[in-house]
Design an enzyme around this catalytic site. Structure first.
Site, PDB file in Angstrom:
ATOM      1  N   HIS A 155       8.247 -14.017   1.201  1.00  0.00           N
ATOM      2  CA  HIS A 155       8.416 -12.575   1.433  1.00  0.00           C
ATOM      3  C   HIS A 155       8.696 -12.223   2.887  1.00  0.00           C
ATOM      4  CE1 HIS A 155       7.379 -11.093  -2.621  1.00  0.00           C
ATOM      5  NE2 HIS A 155       6.765 -12.257  -2.699  1.00  0.00           N
ATOM      6  N   ASP A 182      11.563  -8.397  10.029  1.00  0.00           N
ATOM      7  CA  ASP A 182      10.913  -8.056   8.767  1.00  0.00           C
ATOM      8  C   ASP A 182      11.624  -8.808   7.653  1.00  0.00           C
ATOM      9  OD1 ASP A 182       9.138  -6.665   7.109  1.00  0.00           O
ATOM     10  OD2 ASP A 182       9.533  -4.749   8.085  1.00  0.00           O
TER      11      ASP A 182
HETATM   12  C1  GDG Z   1       5.906  -7.982   3.129  1.00  0.00           C
HETATM   13  C2  GDG Z   1       7.042  -8.263   4.120  1.00  0.00           C
HETATM   14  C3  GDG Z   1       8.657  -7.302   2.471  1.00  0.00           C
HETATM   15  C4  GDG Z   1       2.416   1.790   3.803  1.00  0.00           C
HETATM   16  N1  GDG Z   1       1.637   2.817   4.177  1.00  0.00           N
HETATM   17  C5  GDG Z   1       1.253   3.417   3.047  1.00  0.00           C
HETATM   18  C6  GDG Z   1       1.809   2.749   1.959  1.00  0.00           C
HETATM   19  N2  GDG Z   1       2.528   1.752   2.462  1.00  0.00           N
HETATM   20  C7  GDG Z   1       3.345   0.857   1.615  1.00  0.00           C
HETATM   21  C8  GDG Z   1       4.802   1.239   1.744  1.00  0.00           C
HETATM   22  C9  GDG Z   1       5.478  -0.027   1.243  1.00  0.00           C
HETATM   23  C10 GDG Z   1       4.488  -1.108   1.646  1.00  0.00           C
HETATM   24  O1  GDG Z   1       3.260  -0.478   1.984  1.00  0.00           O
HETATM   25  C11 GDG Z   1       4.965  -1.851   2.870  1.00  0.00           C
HETATM   26  O2  GDG Z   1       6.016  -2.683   2.505  1.00  0.00           O
HETATM   27  P1  GDG Z   1       6.909  -3.425   3.598  1.00  0.00           P
HETATM   28  O3  GDG Z   1       8.038  -4.038   2.876  1.00  0.00           O
HETATM   29  O4  GDG Z   1       7.316  -2.437   4.623  1.00  0.00           O
HETATM   30  O5  GDG Z   1       6.001  -4.443   4.371  1.00  0.00           O
HETATM   31  P2  GDG Z   1       4.860  -5.619   4.272  1.00  0.00           P
HETATM   32  O6  GDG Z   1       3.558  -5.061   3.853  1.00  0.00           O
HETATM   33  O7  GDG Z   1       4.874  -6.221   5.614  1.00  0.00           O
HETATM   34  O8  GDG Z   1       5.353  -6.668   3.152  1.00  0.00           O
HETATM   35  C12 GDG Z   1       8.175  -7.268   3.920  1.00  0.00           C
HETATM   36  C13 GDG Z   1       7.499  -7.186   1.498  1.00  0.00           C
HETATM   37  O9  GDG Z   1       6.468  -8.148   1.790  1.00  0.00           O
HETATM   38  C14 GDG Z   1       7.942  -7.424   0.048  1.00  0.00           C
HETATM   39  O10 GDG Z   1       8.559  -8.670  -0.088  1.00  0.00           O
HETATM   40  O11 GDG Z   1       9.544  -6.214   2.267  1.00  0.00           O
HETATM   41  O12 GDG Z   1       9.255  -7.594   4.781  1.00  0.00           O
HETATM   42  O13 GDG Z   1       6.557  -8.220   5.459  1.00  0.00           O
HETATM   43  O14 GDG Z   1       5.604  -0.029  -0.130  1.00  0.00           O
HETATM   44  O15 GDG Z   1       5.047   2.382   0.985  1.00  0.00           O
HETATM   45  N3  GDG Z   1       1.638   3.094   0.673  1.00  0.00           N
HETATM   46  C15 GDG Z   1       0.854   4.186   0.439  1.00  0.00           C
HETATM   47  N4  GDG Z   1       0.270   4.885   1.443  1.00  0.00           N
HETATM   48  C16 GDG Z   1       0.441   4.549   2.752  1.00  0.00           C
HETATM   49  O16 GDG Z   1      -0.072   5.214   3.659  1.00  0.00           O
HETATM   50  N5  GDG Z   1       0.653   4.539  -0.834  1.00  0.00           N
END
Ligand code: GDG
Length: 459
Positions: free
Chosen positions: A156, A364
């Site tokens: 990921h 990322d």
């Molecule tokens: C890893 C990889 C890859 C955040 N704040 C709140 C909230 N979030 C949710 C977002 C989003 C998720 O968290 C974050 O997803 P990301 O993709 O930005 O990042 P990582 O956690 O680092 O995930 C990344 C992912 O795996 C999947 O393969 O895309 O590159 O690092 O969904 O919305 N959700 C809520 N409240 C918040 O305040 N409900």
């Protein structure tokens, strides 16, 4: 039909109330309902002595199986090797990656413990799907215990360039273990190429046919499968009552100003300091725009027991305070910096109320916030996505998004200005291109790409 066994650091049980969950959890649970099978991982709890006792749970057609780990396991495997060694290194931060034999040993021990524990649950025809950087050596540990099943692995996060990875003392061994898998998936061609480069030039792997590498008699198929969001559910969320209420709340509190929004786990890879500096540059260069905009940054803390996360938290507080101190007026604050999380529906309304989605990680694997921002927009009056060219998402979204180099405050400032002044027709054209992709390549499509590749492997 084969069953599917998913193995990851943590598992996600469907909520009995059917409440909102992350897209990844939803997609994997849907896969488990389709294939039957189960989802195995750490419970998040610690125990005095590791027993391998499995706690089974069945909820909404999905079986999860979890084990407790010892405190030392959590220190060395999770806080140590996973989050203090691999995470920074794989996000190109060798300056803060910590290389300690104790971490590497604990990481291997936990992977062996997972392998011992899950082994009796695997039936002859099952497909096994291992998730993410916590579990690189698990496939090899299973092979060593006689597992002949199809085993796939999905990463990921980015796979770092060869010369960066080479700084890790266990780099060669770790990469070699990836050949225990039949299929290894990445979000982008770039991450896949970095893996290939290391395997070929450091280990002597041979490209047997396009996308298939051979080393020491074992073949692995490399696939690019960019993850998406649960788009239909997110669009629904953006139309929910909660979303409408939070949209209204934001519009009212914006008082006619344009809102720029950032939503990220509080993590140094997300480029939050650079984002604040880019925004500060914008305020400096465009004094006439100052009171016309504000930045809402939502950043729920994560991995708080790791020191580099404590440091980034402190320095962001100082930076937000300094910028607000320098520019705020009695009736306007340039940055609203919030350290709490919000329910998904509320978040969807916030995205929709924002004229700009500022997604500027330094590195990322993918970045799902970029896709959620797009899915939440009003098709008649959409906002503009400003996206780091170093996010995996940039490979799919370069046509509609405004791509920026997050290291350049000047570029960020120019991009903010461009987005604020962008005519509605252009915003609509760009949004349509983005939404086409977000709708088509959603998380269910991603899951299907991977399980199809795994099913195609000869048993
Ligand atoms: C890893 C990889 C890859 C955040 N704040 C709140 C909230 N979030 C949710 C977002 C989003 C998720 O968290 C974050 O997803 P990301 O993709 O930005 O990042 P990582 O956690 O680092 O995930 C990344 C992912 O795996 C999947 O393969 O895309 O590159 O690092 O969904 O919305 N959700 C809520 N409240 C918040 O305040 N409900």
């Amino acid at each position: 039909m084969s069953r599917l066994i998913i193995i990851s650091n943590r598992v996600s049980t469907p909520s009995p109330s059917g409440g909102a969950q992350g897209g990844l959890a939803v997609a994997l649970q849907a896969a488990l309902r389709e294939y039957r099978g189960l989802w195995f991982g750490w419970s998040g709890e610690t125990t005095e002595t590791f027993t391998g006792h499995i706690n089974f749970q069945r909820e909404a057609g999905v079986t999860t199986a979890t084990v407790d780990l010892e405190e030392q396991d959590v220190d060395e495997y999770y806080n140590g090797y996973a989050n203090r060694t691999l995470w920074p290194l794989f996000h190109y931060r060798i300056d803060i990656a910590e290389y300690e034999r104790g971490f590497a040993g604990g990481y291997q021990r936990v992977n062996d413990r997972f392998a011992d524990t899950v082994l009796p649950l695997i039936e002859p025809d099952d497909m096994v799907w291992v998730q993410d950087y916590h579990m690189f050596p698990l496939g090899e540990a299973l092979r060593g215990r006689g597992v002949k099943n199809r085993i796939g692995f999905f990463l990921h996060i980015p796979w770092p360039p060869r010369r960066l990875l080479a700084t890790l003392p266990e780099a060669a061994e770790l990469t070699r273990t990836m050949f225990a898998y039949d299929v290894v998936g990445f979000h982008t061609d770039e991450w896949l190429e970095s893996f290939r480069d290391f395997a070929v030039h450091e280990l002597g792997a041979v490209e047997e046919q396009p996308g298939v590498l051979r080393l020491d008699g074992r073949c692995v198929r490399l696939v690019t499968a960019p993850i998406g969001i649960d788009t239909a559910a997110f669009v629904d969320a953006s139309r929910s009552t909660q979303a409408r209420l939070s949209y209204r709340r934001m519009r009212d509190s914006a008082d006619g100003r344009d809102m720029i929004v950032g939503v990220d786990r509080l993590d140094y890879s997300k480029g939050l300091e650079e984002r604040f500096l880019g925004y500060e540059r914008f305020l400096q260069e465009h004094p006439e725009e100052r009171k016309e905009v504000f930045l809402l940054q939502i950043a729920p803390p994560s991995r708080g027991s790791v020191e580099s996360y404590q440091r980034i938290r402190t320095s962001l507080e100082a930076l937000a305070g300094r910028i607000n101190g320098a520019y705020a007026d009695v009736d306007w604050v340039p940055i609203r910096y919030v350290n709490q999380g919000y329910p998904r529906d509320v978040l969807a309304g916030i995205y929709r109320a924002a004229r700009i989605g500022l997604v500027t990680p330094l590195r990322d694997g993918m970045n799902l916030v970029a896709k959620e921002y797009v899915a939440a927009q009003d098709p008649e009056d959409p906002g503009v996505l400003l996206l780091s060219r170093f996010a995996g998402a940039a490979a799919q979204m370069e046509v509609g998004a405004v791509l920026v180099n997050p290291y350049s405050a000047e570029e960020m400032s120019d991009a903010i200005m461009l987005a604020l002044k962008m005519p509605r027709e252009e915003r609509i054209t760009r949004w349509r291109a983005l939404m086409d992709n977000v709708a088509k390549e959603d998380v269910l499509w991603w899951r299907q790409c991977f399980t199809d590749a795994l099913e195609a492997v000869e048993a």
